[in-house]
Design a protein around this motif. Structure first.
Motif, mmCIF file in Angstrom:
data_model
loop_
_atom_site.group_PDB
_atom_site.id
_atom_site.type_symbol
_atom_site.label_atom_id
_atom_site.label_comp_id
_atom_site.label_asym_id
_atom_site.label_seq_id
_atom_site.Cartn_x
_atom_site.Cartn_y
_atom_site.Cartn_z
ATOM 1 N N SER B 47 0.833 -1.212 0.000
ATOM 2 C CA SER B 47 0.000 0.000 0.000
ATOM 3 C C SER B 47 0.861 1.253 0.000
ATOM 4 C CB SER B 47 -0.939 0.024 1.207
ATOM 5 O OG SER B 47 -1.880 -1.022 1.100
ATOM 6 N N GLN B 91 -7.440 0.497 -0.900
ATOM 7 C CA GLN B 91 -7.701 -0.680 -0.058
ATOM 8 C C GLN B 91 -8.846 -0.368 0.919
ATOM 9 O OE1 GLN B 91 -4.198 -2.138 2.000
ATOM 10 N NE2 GLN B 91 -5.279 -3.886 2.881
ATOM 11 N N ASP B 176 -5.535 -1.851 -5.128
ATOM 12 C CA ASP B 176 -4.959 -2.275 -3.853
ATOM 13 C C ASP B 176 -5.945 -3.176 -3.115
ATOM 14 O OD1 ASP B 176 -3.476 -2.650 -1.593
ATOM 15 O OD2 ASP B 176 -3.304 -0.528 -1.054
ATOM 16 N N GLU B 177 -5.734 -4.452 -3.225
ATOM 17 C CA GLU B 177 -6.587 -5.453 -2.570
ATOM 18 C C GLU B 177 -8.063 -5.220 -2.855
ATOM 19 O OE1 GLU B 177 -5.775 -6.794 1.322
ATOM 20 O OE2 GLU B 177 -3.647 -6.299 1.211
HETATM 21 MG MG LIG Z 1 -1.964 -2.784 2.036
#
Ligand SMILES: [Mg+2]
Ligand SMILES: Nc1ncnc2c1ncn2[C@@H]1O[C@H](COP(=O)(O)OP(=O)(O)OP(=O)(O)O)[C@@H](O)[C@H]1O
Lengths: 483, 254
Positions: B47, B91, B176-177
């Motif tokens: 991240s 995220q 991000d995820e």
């Molecule tokens: Mg992360």
């Protein structure tokens, strides 16, 4: 390099006041100062009925024995009441009162043109009737005839005193007594004009009624008096807007607004207040010391919505006396302070009748070196069986040199009451700003967007045209505050 | 496909947060049209890499450079990077109370247009675009008038991120995820949308912990990021190995 958030916020909050221009008009003044002779002068000048001299005189005598209040959370030097004019009127409006807009002095029309206030009915925003008041004298009222057909009276207070003296006499001072407080007493003694509205039984006023106040003359206090009466089952939505030229000295604005909502009626009163706030160092600016109150009879409803961005000091508590059973009072407020501005504002909800309801939503935004205070009182009297109040007071701080204060007073004298209060204080989150920036929205705009969102619940209560105006004003008054 | 200038070049990037080194000499090249997956243990710096690409404040770049189409990004503000084509699907997307998705994307789109010297979009065109993209993500149109992410479930937020990506039409996308917190159907919707937006001009960096999403979005390259560096790179089989054996054996051999 990129500016830091606080720099950008701060810069965002320092734009020039756009409405600060001054106009040269030939004015007629009363002699400087305040005494019984001046009161008589005003009364005579305005050719008012005799009861008004009595009203003004009683108010003046009460005022003389009162002391200027300094309990508010703001600081100002005592005002020299003898060093001001209590009557100023553009000669062209008073000597030969213009009968139509064409006869209005072009210079005066230019003022309102520059302010974007259309006085020609055909240019007017659809569905808004306007009364334009310059230095306490009404310039023009639009759509009067169309309203008159429905029995609705919308005219300057001075005209109401001439044409409907009994109606004025019956209600004037019944909601805000002549000796209510220092500034209300002063207003009662010297008020020059303002708006008068009467909506008859069962009539739903089809237009938004709007008054636009403009201070122009120097060293002149502005004392308008507004009285709105909604008869049984009537409905009216009223809007008020204000600006003033930039002046290095303070100007006093001490208005009184009285609302009478008779059984089953609904009065919706909206304000977008943008008086000159003074410069960055706190020089000049309007002292906005205003008394606004409404009385709601059985099943009636009064709703105040205000967006306060201007004035050096704001001191006002639009209130509702919930006298009748099942009556409802609402207060929705956004108050923005920047630079050296000080605002002490809130509301009073006095529950007297059974099953009365009140709702308070206040959003305070402070930036620069300003101070923003919410002060509210919820009072439930022994007679108010089953009263309900909900209050939500949120404060948003921009930068770390400003202050936010919340004083919610509650007095409950009936055990069946339910009074709820919620309060939050926050800063604009870096994560939210970054989220906006990542999507391509620059810092200034991101702050505007976030602040508009923050105020959405209040802005949603403004009539549409006003909401657009208010959004712009919020953006402008916070310009330069963000980094 | 042209290969002269990669779309993205990250060269020996060192980043510290509050004086603590997080990225420690990270190198990465992404060509237009490619999909790169980045996997790695919690706290590895994934991240952080995404935030640094997007230009978030508070990350000190102590060495190295990031080039987009051969130009260094380091002096650009987050909004300038956005205008240059970088999109980050967060995220943890934040809520913006009182601001509807329409207002938000109007501001974003018009800022992008202004940067290109174009006039603001009129409301009809804006709404048509938003509705079309909402359909792609199988989002109920009512979500356009709700406040951004307010009261959205975790899965709805992720879907809303991909929706925003579709609207803003970026050239380099970092997810991000985005797959965590999605149920199986939502994962399919999101993957389908990403696949629909795969073009020779657009590149994706997919940060994930799971092989699952890579079965839908087939990556060209898989990287393992550990302790602030890319320690292994390979094809999709690397992700399979990871799924079966975990990080330990892979990191031990690096
Ligand atoms: Mg992360
Ligand atoms: N703003 C910050 N302040 C302090 N430490 C930070 C900050 N941002 C990241 N870190 C630290 O940097 C390291 C890397 O964090 P990062 O969020 O990049 O990990 P990640 O690889 O995304 O992990 P995950 O898989 O859990 O999402 C962590 O040790 C984290 O605590």
């Amino acid at each position: 390099m990129q500016p830091t958030q606080d720099e950008a916020l701060t810069r965002h909050l320092t734009t020039e006041y756009e409405w600060g221009f001054e106009s040269e008009l030939d004015q007629e003044y009363a002699p400087k100062g305040l005494n019984e002779a001046i009161i008589e002068f005003i009364w005579a000048k305005k050719k008012e009925p005799p009861f008004m001299l009595d009203f003004r005189m009683r108010a003046y005598r009460a005022w003389k024995d009162m002391r200027e209040p300094h309990w508010l959370n703001a600081h100002y030097d005592p005002i020299d009441y003898q060093d001001a004019y209590y009557y100023a009127a553009p000669k062209s409006l008073t000597e030969n009162r213009p009968k139509s807009l064409e006869e209005v002095d072009p210079e005066i029309r230019r003022i309102f043109d520059r302010l974007g206030i259309p006085l020609h009915e055909q240019e007017i925003l659809a569905g808004v009737a306007v009364d334009a008041v310059l230095d306490s004298v009404s310039v023009a009222t639009t759509y009067k005839e169309r309203l008159a057909k429905m029995g609705i009276i919308f005219c300057p207070m001075s005209e109401a005193l001439e044409n409907y003296p009994d109606l004025v006499k019956k209600y004037l001072g019944t909601v805000v007594p002549y000796n209510d407080n220092f500034f209300a007493a002063l207003n009662s003694a010297v008020f020059s004009d303002g708006s008068f509205v009467y909506v008859p039984k069962g009539v739903r006023c089809p237009l938004e009624l709007s008054t636009y106040f403009r201070i122009n003359a120097r060293k002149t206090g502005q004392f308008e008096r507004t009285l709105i009466i909604a008869d049984e089952g009537a409905y009216v939505s009223y809007l008020e807007g204000c600006t003033a030229p930039k002046r290095s000295e303070h100007q006093l604005h001490a208005a009184v607004v009285e609302l009478v909502a008779l059984s089953g009626s609904y009065i919706k009163y909206s304000t977008v207040q943008n008086w000159y706030p003074g410069d960055k160092e706190g020089r000049g600016g309007v002292f906005n010391f205003v008394t606004k109150r409404g009385i709601a009879h059985q099943n009636a409803k009064i709703s105040w919505t205000q967006v306060e961005t201007g004035s050096a000091i704001t001191w006002k508590y639009p209130s509702v006396i919930l006298k009748g059973d099942n009556s409802i009072g609402e207060f929705y407020s956004v108050a923005v302070t920047n630079n050296r501005q000080q605002a002490d504002t809130g509301t009073k909800m006095v529950h007297i009748g059974k099953n009365t309801r009140s709702r308070i939503v206040s959003k305070g935004i402070s930036a620069g070196r300003s101070d923003n205070t919410y002060r509210g009182l919820v009072q439930v009297l022994p007679s108010a069986e089953n009263a309900r109040n909900f209050s939500q007071c949120d404060s948003l701080l921009i930068g770390d040199t400003c202050g936010a204060h919340t004083f919610p007073y509650v007095e409950v004298k009936n055990p069946s009451a339910i009074v709820e209060h919620e309060a939050t204080t926050s800063k604009i989150g870096e994560d939210i700003l970054f989220y906006c920036n990542q999507r391509g929205i620059p810092m200034q705009e991101a702050v505007e967007l976030i602040i508009n969102g923050y105020c959405q619940e209040v802005l949603a209560h403004l009539p549409l045209e006003f909401a657009v105006e208010a959004r712009k004003l919020l953006a402008i008054s916070l310009e330069g505050s963000v980094g | 496909m042209k290969t002269e200038t990669p779309m993205l070049q990250i060269q020996d990037l060192h980043v510290s947060v509050e004086g603590r080194p997080i990225l420690k000499g990270l190198n990465l090249e992404v060509q237009a049209g490619q999909v790169h997956a980045i996997m790695g243990p919690n706290g590895a710096g994934k991240s952080t890499l995404a935030a640094v690409l997007a230009g978030k404040e508070g990350y000190e770049i102590t060495a190295g450079d990031i080039l987009l189409e051969g130009q260094s990004l380091l002096e650009l503000s987050p909004e300038e990077r956005s205008h240059a084509g970088i999109f980050l699907a967060f995220q943890y997307p934040v809520e913006i109370p009182g601001v509807s998705m329409v207002q938000f994307l109007r501001a974003a789109l018009n800022a992008h247009r202004a940067a290109k010297g174009l006039d603001p979009l009129d409301t009809a065109d804006l709404m048509a675009l938003l509705k079309e993209k909402a359909q792609l993500l199988k989002l109920d149109p009512s979500f356009l008038t709700r406040s951004v992410n307010e009261g959205f479930s975790g899965g709805e937020r992720k879907r809303a991120e991909i929706f925003q990506m579709a609207v803003l039409d970026p050239s380099l996308v970092v997810l991000d995820e985005t797959d965590s917190g999605l149920d199986i159907d939502a994962l399919k919707v999101v993957s389908d949308a990403v696949n629909a937006l795969r073009t020779p001009e657009r590149a994706f960096i997919v940060i994930t912990h799971y092989y699952r999403i890579l079965q839908h979005i087939r990556p060209d390259v898989v990287h393992i990021l550990a302790d602030g560096r890319i320690v292994r790179s390979g094809g999709p089989e690397l992700a399979v190995a990871l799924e079966e054996k975990g990080y330990e054996p892979l990191l031990a051999t690096s």
